[in-house]
Design a protein around this motif. Structure first.
Motif, short mmCIF file in Angstrom:
data_model
loop_
_atom_site.label_atom_id
_atom_site.label_comp_id
_atom_site.label_asym_id
_atom_site.label_seq_id
_atom_site.Cartn_x
_atom_site.Cartn_y
_atom_site.Cartn_z
N THR A 206 0.83 -1.21 0.00
CA THR A 206 0.00 0.00 0.00
C THR A 206 0.87 1.26 0.00
O THR A 206 2.06 1.21 0.34
N VAL A 207 0.24 2.37 -0.35
CA VAL A 207 0.95 3.66 -0.32
C VAL A 207 1.23 4.00 1.15
O VAL A 207 0.50 3.56 2.04
N PRO A 208 2.29 4.77 1.42
CA PRO A 208 2.73 4.97 2.81
C PRO A 208 1.63 5.47 3.74
O PRO A 208 1.52 5.02 4.87
N GLY A 209 0.78 6.38 3.27
CA GLY A 209 -0.26 6.92 4.15
C GLY A 209 -1.23 5.86 4.63
O GLY A 209 -1.74 5.93 5.75
N LEU B 212 -3.25 17.59 -0.07
CA LEU B 212 -2.20 17.01 0.78
C LEU B 212 -1.44 15.92 0.05
O LEU B 212 -2.00 15.21 -0.80
N GLN B 213 -0.18 15.78 0.44
CA GLN B 213 0.68 14.72 -0.09
C GLN B 213 1.90 14.64 0.83
O GLN B 213 2.09 15.52 1.68
N PRO B 214 2.72 13.61 0.68
CA PRO B 214 3.92 13.54 1.51
C PRO B 214 4.73 14.83 1.36
O PRO B 214 4.86 15.36 0.25
N GLY B 215 5.24 15.33 2.48
CA GLY B 215 6.08 16.54 2.42
C GLY B 215 5.32 17.80 2.79
O GLY B 215 5.93 18.83 3.03
N ALA C 255 0.39 13.03 4.28
CA ALA C 255 0.91 14.31 4.78
C ALA C 255 1.20 14.21 6.28
O ALA C 255 0.87 13.21 6.92
N THR C 256 1.80 15.25 6.83
CA THR C 256 2.14 15.25 8.26
C THR C 256 1.11 16.08 9.02
O THR C 256 0.83 17.23 8.65
N ARG D 250 -0.80 23.20 4.15
CA ARG D 250 -1.79 23.37 3.08
C ARG D 250 -3.21 23.48 3.63
O ARG D 250 -4.06 24.14 3.06
N LEU D 251 -3.49 22.76 4.72
CA LEU D 251 -4.85 22.75 5.26
C LEU D 251 -4.82 22.96 6.76
O LEU D 251 -3.93 22.45 7.45
#
Ligand code: PLP
Length: 376
Positions: free
Chosen positions: A9-12, A108-111, A133-134, A165-166
């Motif tokens: 799976t994707v990291p998130g 949102l995305q990694p970073g 995202a963090t 971002r949010l």
């Protein structure tokens, strides 16, 4: 050996824990063999859908073989009128949960980072994590403040930086029932950089009677980075149909509308929501029943010497001053389902949704017995 598909799976997604919903009535029946159950666990509207909604659904049944209107023309028109905005400002969702997740997917995305308060609605951290995202989590206000465990906007502002971002703000917040007034929220929104979207989640707004409570949709002209989310699940009584929406500037709505599934809001939900908006009497009566009953429940909790956060929603957070699991389970044995909130880091608390007058009386009686039996 079976492959561990989690590795693919994707990291998130890897670290996600499933959202814990309130215990369904049928599950309690199966597990405990009890009947006559009342559920005060999911902040639902205990008065059921209104007559105009039921009639609209009945009329729409013949069209169920057709796809719904992918653009939600009639509903967006009605919502635009309600909020004094253009229909292009509205994004419809399969519940407001859907639009909250769309916002996370879009921005949102990694970073990059997203900010929310400690004890804020559980879907925010899930959506942030799924997007990779963090999350930057601002400590909540203490129990001694006028908004116990509520959002500390200064602490939140302190976490906002170039990568943010949010920002998610629940007003009122679930599970605390706390809220922000116009002045403090607008100060916060106006201090945000253009590159940070402020998402104000107004799922419980219809219940709030305090004149200092803001209607953030009316600020959209001033703040192009503001997004307001609303739902039909609470005061309008349509949780089972799954319908909510975002109000934002048309540019942001356009992005969300590209991303959403073409038919994310079903036919019955669209028709029911239009009827619900027209049924002003239903809304007024559901709000007034809730608020009268919330005050009665609050009084009963005071008599039981229990600490509570002063809620403006359709629920109240109660602190038992010690781990509340046995109280939750003892209530289950008395056919009363409430909501544990240890997943929020509040193991000593339970969240009680406001039910019908009869349900609330049964809850108060059951809780009084449970506390007496446990020697509290
Ligand atoms: C603060 C808050 N926002 C959003 C939601 C999502 O509601 P829905 O997806 O039913 O619109 C809830 C549900 O309980 C909530 O408490």
């Amino acid at each position: 050996m079976n492959k561990d598909y989690l590795e693919l799976t994707v990291p998130g997604v890897r670290g996600l824990r499933p959202y814990q919903p309130g215990k369904p009535i049928s599950e309690l029946e199966r597990e405990y063999g009890v009947s006559g159950i009342i559920k005060l666990a999911s902040n639902e509207n205990p008065t059921g859908p209104g007559l105009l909604v039921r009639e609209a659904i009945e009329r729409a049944l013949v069209d169920l073989a057709r796809y719904p209107d992918a653009n939600g023309f009639a509903l967006k028109g009605a919502l635009a009128e309600r909020h004094g905005v253009m229909p292009e400002c509205i994004t419809l969702g399969n519940g407001s949960n859907d639009v909250l997740v769309l916002l996370a997917e879009a921005f949102l995305q990694p970073g990059v980072e997203a900010v929310h308060s400690q004890f804020a609605f559980a879907v925010y951290p899930l959506a942030i994590q799924a997007a990779g995202a963090t999350a930057r989590v601002a400590p909540a206000l203490s129990w001694d403040e006028s908004q116990p465990l509520g959002h500390d906007v200064d602490a939140m502002a302190g976490l906002v930086g170039e990568a943010t971002r949010l920002v998610f703000i629940a007003n009122p917040n679930n599970p605390t029932g706390t809220w922000l007034d116009s002045e403090s929220l607008e100060n916060f929104v106006s201090s945000m950089p253009d590159s940070t979207l402020v998402v104000v989640d107004e799922a419980y707004s219809e219940y709030v009677e305090d004149p200092a409570y803001p209607d953030c949709a009316s600020w959209l002209d001033r703040y192009p980075n503001l997004v307001v989310t609303r739902t039909f699940s609470k005061a309008f009584g349509l949780a089972g149909l799954r319908i909510g929406y975002a109000i934002s500037n048309p540019g942001i709505a356009n992005i969300l509308n590209r991303l959403r599934q073409p038919f994310n809001v079903n036919l019955l939900a669209q028709e029911a929501a239009v009827a619900a908006l027209a049924d002003k009497d239903y809304l007024a009566s559901s709000v007034s029943t809730n608020n009268t009953e919330r005050a009665r429940l609050a009084d009963a909790l005071v008599k039981l010497k229990l600490r509570q956060a002063p809620s403006v929603g359709n629920f109240v957070l109660v602190d038992f001053g010690r781990p509340a699991t046995d109280i939750y389970e003892a209530l289950l044995r008395k056919s009363v389902i409430v909501r544990p909130v240890d997943n929020y880091g509040l193991p000593d608390c339970l969240r009680i949704s406001i039910g019908t007058p009869d349900e609330n009386t049964r809850f108060i009686t059951a809780l009084t017995e449970v506390l007496a039996e446990s020697g509290d």
